[in-house]
Structures are given as C-alpha cells and as structure tokens.
Design a protein around this motif. Structure first.
Motif, PDB file in Angstrom:
ATOM      1  N   TYR A 146      -3.008  -8.862   4.739  1.00 29.58           N
ATOM      2  CA  TYR A 146      -2.089  -7.989   5.049  1.00 29.58           C
ATOM      3  C   TYR A 146      -2.394  -7.422   6.399  1.00 29.58           C
ATOM      4  N   ARG A 187       2.980   0.423  -2.171  1.00 30.41           N
ATOM      5  CA  ARG A 187       1.437   0.144  -2.699  1.00 30.41           C
ATOM      6  C   ARG A 187       0.627  -0.379  -1.746  1.00 30.41           C
ATOM      7  N   VAL A 188       1.213  -1.377  -1.051  1.00 28.83           N
ATOM      8  CA  VAL A 188       0.512  -1.774   0.376  1.00 28.83           C
ATOM      9  C   VAL A 188      -0.056  -0.514   1.285  1.00 28.83           C
ATOM     10  N   TYR A 208       2.059  -2.884   9.035  1.00 32.83           N
ATOM     11  CA  TYR A 208       2.694  -2.145   8.060  1.00 32.83           C
ATOM     12  C   TYR A 208       2.874  -0.545   8.685  1.00 32.83           C
ATOM     13  N   ARG A 262      -4.266   2.935   3.289  1.00 31.73           N
ATOM     14  CA  ARG A 262      -4.938   4.271   3.359  1.00 31.73           C
ATOM     15  C   ARG A 262      -6.250   4.242   2.579  1.00 31.73           C
ATOM     16  N   ASP A 263      -6.246   3.631   1.353  1.00 36.04           N
ATOM     17  CA  ASP A 263      -7.622   3.879   0.695  1.00 36.04           C
ATOM     18  C   ASP A 263      -8.914   2.810   1.070  1.00 36.04           C
ATOM     19  N   ALA A 315       8.374   0.543  -4.036  1.00 35.70           N
ATOM     20  CA  ALA A 315       8.330  -0.873  -3.874  1.00 35.70           C
ATOM     21  C   ALA A 315       6.614  -1.294  -3.774  1.00 35.70           C
ATOM     22  N   LYS A 316       6.661  -2.690  -3.641  1.00 39.64           N
ATOM     23  CA  LYS A 316       5.451  -3.002  -3.222  1.00 39.64           C
ATOM     24  C   LYS A 316       4.904  -2.832  -1.930  1.00 39.64           C
ATOM     25  N   PHE A 317       5.798  -2.415  -1.024  1.00 39.57           N
ATOM     26  CA  PHE A 317       5.630  -1.978   0.246  1.00 39.57           C
ATOM     27  C   PHE A 317       4.590  -0.722   0.282  1.00 39.57           C
ATOM     28  N   VAL A 367      -0.413   2.519   0.582  1.00 41.95           N
ATOM     29  CA  VAL A 367      -1.452   3.447  -0.099  1.00 41.95           C
ATOM     30  C   VAL A 367      -2.927   2.544  -0.066  1.00 41.95           C
ATOM     31  N   ALA A 368      -2.595   1.356  -0.391  1.00 45.53           N
ATOM     32  CA  ALA A 368      -3.936   0.282  -0.181  1.00 45.53           C
ATOM     33  C   ALA A 368      -4.669   0.629   1.184  1.00 45.53           C
ATOM     34  N   ALA A 423      -7.469  -4.201   2.424  1.00 45.09           N
ATOM     35  CA  ALA A 423      -6.179  -4.906   2.753  1.00 45.09           C
ATOM     36  C   ALA A 423      -6.187  -5.991   3.816  1.00 45.09           C
TER      37      ALA A 423
END
Lengths: 291, 383
Positions: B259, B242-243, B264, B248-249, B238-240, B245-246, B254
């Motif tokens: 966000y 992807r957020v 999160y 993390r990176d 889900a978009k969750f 991982v975003a 973010a």
C-alpha cells in the motif's frame, strides 16, 4: 595478483548473469525474431534467476553490515540462509525490500527491475513479500481482515473505497485460513492470537499476496515442535510456485526443509551448498564453533 | 440497477452494524424536524418555544461537531494527531466571511460599495485581486472547499512523503496554524486584521438576523453533519477504512504489503480538511464574525480534547464529545468563567488516565461487562 583475482571474479559474475552471451542467443534478443522486449514492471526470469545481489555493501556508522555480498536465487527455489548474529541476514532482507539502500552494488529482481531504485511499495507490488522477524500483523483487524488486506488486488485508494470481495476472493481467504489453521479464529482480532498463530497469520498474508519471492525471517521462532513441522511442510509446499528465502536460526528446522543453504558471515557469503556440505565445511565449523 | 442495489445494501449493512451512528442520525433527524417547528411554529410565550438564541447556539455546536468528526477521521482512524486542524476550519470560515462582506455592499459605515469598511479605513483604493469572485456565492462555496483542501494537500504531500509522523507532525501542524494566525492578524494581508470580518448583513439575499435564516442555517448544519457522518462511516467501513486503520497500527507492514501509505494519508487528510472547511463556512454566518483568533493553537488543542473525551475512532464519539464539552463550556463560562480552562484541563487528564477510549469506550465496556444483555441482544439479532 589481487587484481587478477578481481578480474576473474568479475568475469565469473558476468557469466553468471548470463548477459555476456546474449548477443549470440538469437531468440533472446529483444528486437530479433520471436524474442521478447524488456517490459517495465514485468519480472524477467528468462535466465532462470529471480534475484540478483551483486557486491552489495551496506555500512551503518562505520560498521559493515554487508560486505560485498553476492547471492543469486533461482526462480522457484527454496533457499535457507543461516549465519551467526550480526551476519547481515536481516540487513540483506532490508536491501531486497527497499528499506535500506546499499552503499554500493546491484540488486535486481529478475533481469530488469533495479531494486535499489524502487520504493518499498513498488517492490512489494512487483512481487516480493516479506515476513518480519517479529510477527507483525494488524492487531485490531480480525484474521480474516488481515488476509483481506494482504490479498492481491488493486492497492490504490480510489479502488479500495469501492472494493467488495468477490465470492472467489472470499473463498480464497477462507481456504488460506484453513491452510494456516486459523479458520476457528476467523473473526478474532489478531492481537488476541498466540505468538505462533500470529506467525502463521503473517505467512498466510504472504500467501494471499501471492508474491514471486517470499522472504521469511525466522518463521518458527516461538513455535512448538508440532507447529514447526507444519511450517516446514507449508514452506516446502510453496517452493516451486514461489521462490522462498528463509532466514532461520533453528538448525533442525533448516535441515528439515533445506535443499540449498547459504551461510552468511560478517556480511558476505561464507559457504553455499547442501546442508551436509555446509556443515562439513571447515570454515563454517570454525565460525560456528568458534575460536 | 446493479449500482443502486449495491449502495442500498451497503447503507443498510452500515446502519445495522453502527448503533451509535443510528442513534446520532435519528437525533439529527429529530432536531431537523422539531427545532424549526418549535422556533417558527410557536409563539414566544409558548412554553415549548425554542428561542432563536438557542437555535443558533445548537447550530454552533453542530459546526463544532462536524469539525470534531473531521479530526476523528485523521487522528482516530489514522493516528495523525493534527494540532492545527482549526486552521482548515478558519480558512473555510474566512472564505464564507469574504462572501458575506461583499454582500454588505454600500450598507457599511463608510457607505462604499466597492470596498469593505476595513479597507476604506486603511485608505486602500481598490479591491485586492484575491477578493475577486467573492461577490458570487458559488465562487465562495467553491473556495470553502478548495482552499482548505489545497492547503492540506500541499502540506500533506510534503509531510507524508518525507515520512514525518508522530510528535513531529503534530508540531508542524501546530506551527502551520500559528503562522496563519500571525499572518491573518496583519492588516496588510487584507483580511481585516485583528478585527477579522464582521457586521454581516445577509446571505443570498436573506437577512441574517431573521429567525427563518437562522433556522435554515441550523437545518443545513444538521444536514451536512448527517451527510458527512454517512460519508465518513461509509469510507471507514469500506476496505479503504481498514487500510487506514492498518496504517495507524502497523505502518511498515502496510507498506511492505504494497500500500502506498503516503497516498492514503494524503487523501484522508485532504478530505478531513475539506470537511473542516465546510464546518467553518457554516459556523461564520451563525456567529456573525470570523477573526484570526480562530487560528489560535489553543482552539485546535481544545478540538483534540473534544475528540478524546468523546472517544476516538468511533465518529459518533467525536460528535458527542464536541456537543458535551461545548455545552459545558457555555454553562461554565457564564457561571464561573475563570474556572473553565482548569476544568477543561482536568477533564483531559482524567479522560487520558481513566478513559483512554473516551465516553464511547465507556459505553462499549459497560456493554461487554454485562454478558446477559449482550446475549439477549445477539438472540434478537439471530431472531
């Protein structure tokens, strides 16, 4: 003498903030007639000014990065900010986006939102988007997903657990990919994009975020001449619907887009005006061409 | 109507995109069908018979796999290297252990129906207040989820809000589990001290030594692993996810997009702790004991190795890693017990140096290294 000048300056600022005479302007009073209330979270630009920085000072270990900086950005304006290294350009952006707290001074977004008391996230959600100096995109996500993440939407965890893109949103992302010339790279991880493409992707992320104010730090660093022209077009196109603040070193680029230019030096404003005015300002020439 | 179609399409899409997950879920389904059949449906002398010992051993691996899955959520996807994740597993285990202790009743050595044996031994006169309610299964089951979840929530709230990240976070999580270990070692805590909780008799009225109970526990472990896998996969797709991982990176990015990074992290960390707690609760009735050793930092570090070997941020990799290493451990410790820790250490070094993406990464690399195969695959997909 000094005291007098300070008072004068303060008076000037008071006029600039347009607040002093609010009591006369009947329809601007919150509780009279058809006036409006100061709503929490709503950017109030009824005086035409979007961003107020007033007497902002920031020091790091004794080094004054910003020194009584006072700067106003109008709603819908495209403003370029130039200045030699260490002039405080990036620190200024940090203050606006909440990354750095000023030691003193005010930072207001619209007339009511006090940026010095908001978190980075609150500021972003209030409508200030930022492009970093070094392009920062999400490397493992595709170009499309990068835009999806930036797309204006409910940012709370519970919502993102169930969120699906509507066709309109999908279309918006595709259109933005087209605008920034990355339609062919739609599904490639952002880490594999070239430097210039990353810059564009980051600008695209700002676009779909749809902020009121865009802060763009060195957008054309590492771009070819042609890419620079496209970027200039894009940024000028944006102004009007958004306010754009561009920090840039490249003078040709600044000349090609700038309507108003602010020169920063040692943490405060050295000069402000059109590009020609600024370039002919003796103090600017002195700072740039040096001792 | 709309809602059900939303979920079925999501589920189908999810499975189609997730080959490793499809394999894992099929394997779990086969285990859930055949292990009970081969244990209960065949005689001991039948060559196909699976002994109850093996069933329990497999059940134990499944609990470890569930634990590894939960660590993969926080470490693999969000980069939060929790070196104290075993604490949540142990807490879930203790909550279940307390229920099982209460089920012993007056069948203990001292025959005291009011107090567990170790309390009688310590000359305690009455049950401490925090043991109230554990006579009921529903209460214990609630605590299995609530206690690890609440601890993770409070801990995470403090840590993530203060923006503690990286090594510092790892160190405090390690300190957390170490502190809990020391606390649970104390007799005064009322959790059985050094010996922990053991000598369980039955669960919900079923004798824990019986094959049927063991097989049921195994079945439930496989089922919960499958469910938690599906939930985790859904969330990460889900978009969750992807957020996450975003974050993390590029955490700052973010944050500047808007966000609330700490929220999160907090929800993910809490969810992972709850899953770890469930794993612990399934583990304890199968192995028949829970003691403070489960809090030991070494356990949590071993857990990190499972996930690293299997492959981070794949979910199925973590499950496979937990299975493979624990199988190797069982094998090694029965043949060459003194070599095991060296082997484990060497394995970790090798994986870190040569297989940064673990075994799952190895599989993926082989796939991309063989373009004809990949082509034929995409051809199939197109057809």
């Amino acid at each position: 003498m000094n005291n007098l000048r300070q008072t004068w300056q303060q008076l000037q600022q008071g006029m600039r903030r347009d607040r002093v005479f609010d009591f006369i302007a009947e329809n601007r009073m919150p509780f009279r007639g058809q006036g409006h209330m100061a709503l929490p979270g709503v950017v109030d630009v009824s005086h035409g000014t979007l961003l107020y920085l007033e007497n902002v000072s920031v020091s790091f270990d004794g080094f004054r990065a910003l020194n009584n900086l006072t700067l106003y950005i109008d709603d819908g304006e495209l403003r370029c900010i130039i200045g030699p290294n260490g002039a405080g350009k990036t620190t200024m952006m940090d203050v606006i986006t909440g990354k750095t707290r000023p030691d003193s001074g005010n930072a207001f977004f619209g007339q009511t939102l006090d940026l010095t008391r908001m978190s980075e996230t609150d500021i972003a959600n209030a409508g200030i988007g930022r492009k970093f100096q070094k392009p920062t995109v999400f490397p493992r996500h595709s170009a499309f997903e990068n835009l999806e993440l930036a797309l204006q939407a409910d940012r709370r965890p519970w919502h993102t657990m169930r969120h699906r893109l509507t066709p309109t949103q999908q279309l918006q992302i595709e259109e933005t990919l087209h605008t920034i010339g990355l339609l062919a790279e739609r599904d490639r991880p952002a880490a594999l994009l070239s430097h210039g493409q990353k810059q564009w992707l980051e600008i695209g992320m700002l676009l779909v975020q749809n902020p009121r104010l865009l802060l763009v730090d060195e957008p054309v660093a590492g771009m070819t001449h042609q890419e620079m022209e496209q970027t200039a077009q894009l940024l000028t196109h944006l102004a009007g619907r958004h306010s754009v603040v561009v920090v840039e070193h490249d003078m040709d680029f600044v000349r090609s887009i700038a309507r108003r230019v602010t020169v920063l030096h040692e943490g405060s404003v050295l000069a402000e005006g059109t590009m020609d005015e600024v370039q002919n300002n003796p103090r600017v020439v002195e700072v740039y061409l040096g001792e | 109507m709309q809602k059900s179609s939303f979920f079925t399409t999501t589920f189908r899409e999810t499975l189609l995109r997730d080959r490793g997950g499809a394999v894992l879920l099929s394997v779990l389904l086969l285990l859930m069908i055949f292990i009970p059949l081969l244990n209960l449906g065949t005689g001991v002398d039948n060559p196909l018979h699976v002994s109850t010992y093996t069933v329990t051993l497999l059940g134990k691996y499944l609990c470890f796999a569930l634990l590894a899955l939960s660590l993969d959520l926080v470490w693999g996807y969000c980069g939060i290297l929790s070196l104290g994740h075993g604490a949540f597993f142990a807490l879930g285990g203790y909550a279940m252990g307390m229920y099982l202790m209460r089920q012993i009743g007056d069948r203990g050595v001292y025959g005291n129906a009011e107090l567990p044996d170790f309390m009688v031994f310590l000359n305690w006169q009455e049950l401490p207040w925090y043991w109230y309610g554990f006579d009921h299964f529903w209460f214990a089951a609630l605590m299995v989820v609530l206690i690890p979840g609440a601890l993770a929530f409070v801990f995470g709230w403090l840590a993530f809000r203060s923006r503690v990240t990286g090594v510092y976070l790892s160190i405090i999580t390690q300190a957390l589990t170490y502190a809990l270990m020391l606390a649970f070692f104390r007799n005064e805590m009322g959790f059985g001290g050094n010996n922990g909780l053991t000598d369980f008799k039955d669960i919900l009225g079923y004798n824990l030594q019986q094959d049927g109970t063991r097989v049921t526990l195994f079945f439930l472990s496989a089922l919960l692993l499958a469910l938690c896998y599906a939930l985790s996969r859904y969330l990460m797709n889900a978009k969750f996810g992807r957020v996450i991982v975003a974050i993390r990176d590029a955490e700052d990015r973010a944050r500047f997009i808007g966000y609330r990074v700490e929220n999160y992290k907090l929800w993910l960390f809490t969810l992972a702790a709850v899953i770890a707690g469930i794993a612990g609760a399934l583990y304890v009735p199968q192995v028949g004991i829970i003691n403070p050793g489960e809090f030991s930092p070494l356990n949590s570090i071993e857990l990190v190795v499972w996930v690293a070997v299997g492959g981070r941020a794949t979910l199925y990799g973590a499950v496979a890693g937990a299975g493979i290493i624990n199988y190797a451990k069982t094998w090694f410790t029965s043949i060459l017990p003194e070599v095991w820790l060296f082997a484990l250490g060497a394995l970790f070094v090798i994986v870190t140096l040569f297989l940064p993406d673990g075994l799952a990464g190895l599989l993926r690399r082989r796939k991309t290294a063989a373009p004809p195969a990949a082509q034929s695959q995409s051809g199939e997909a197109a057809a």
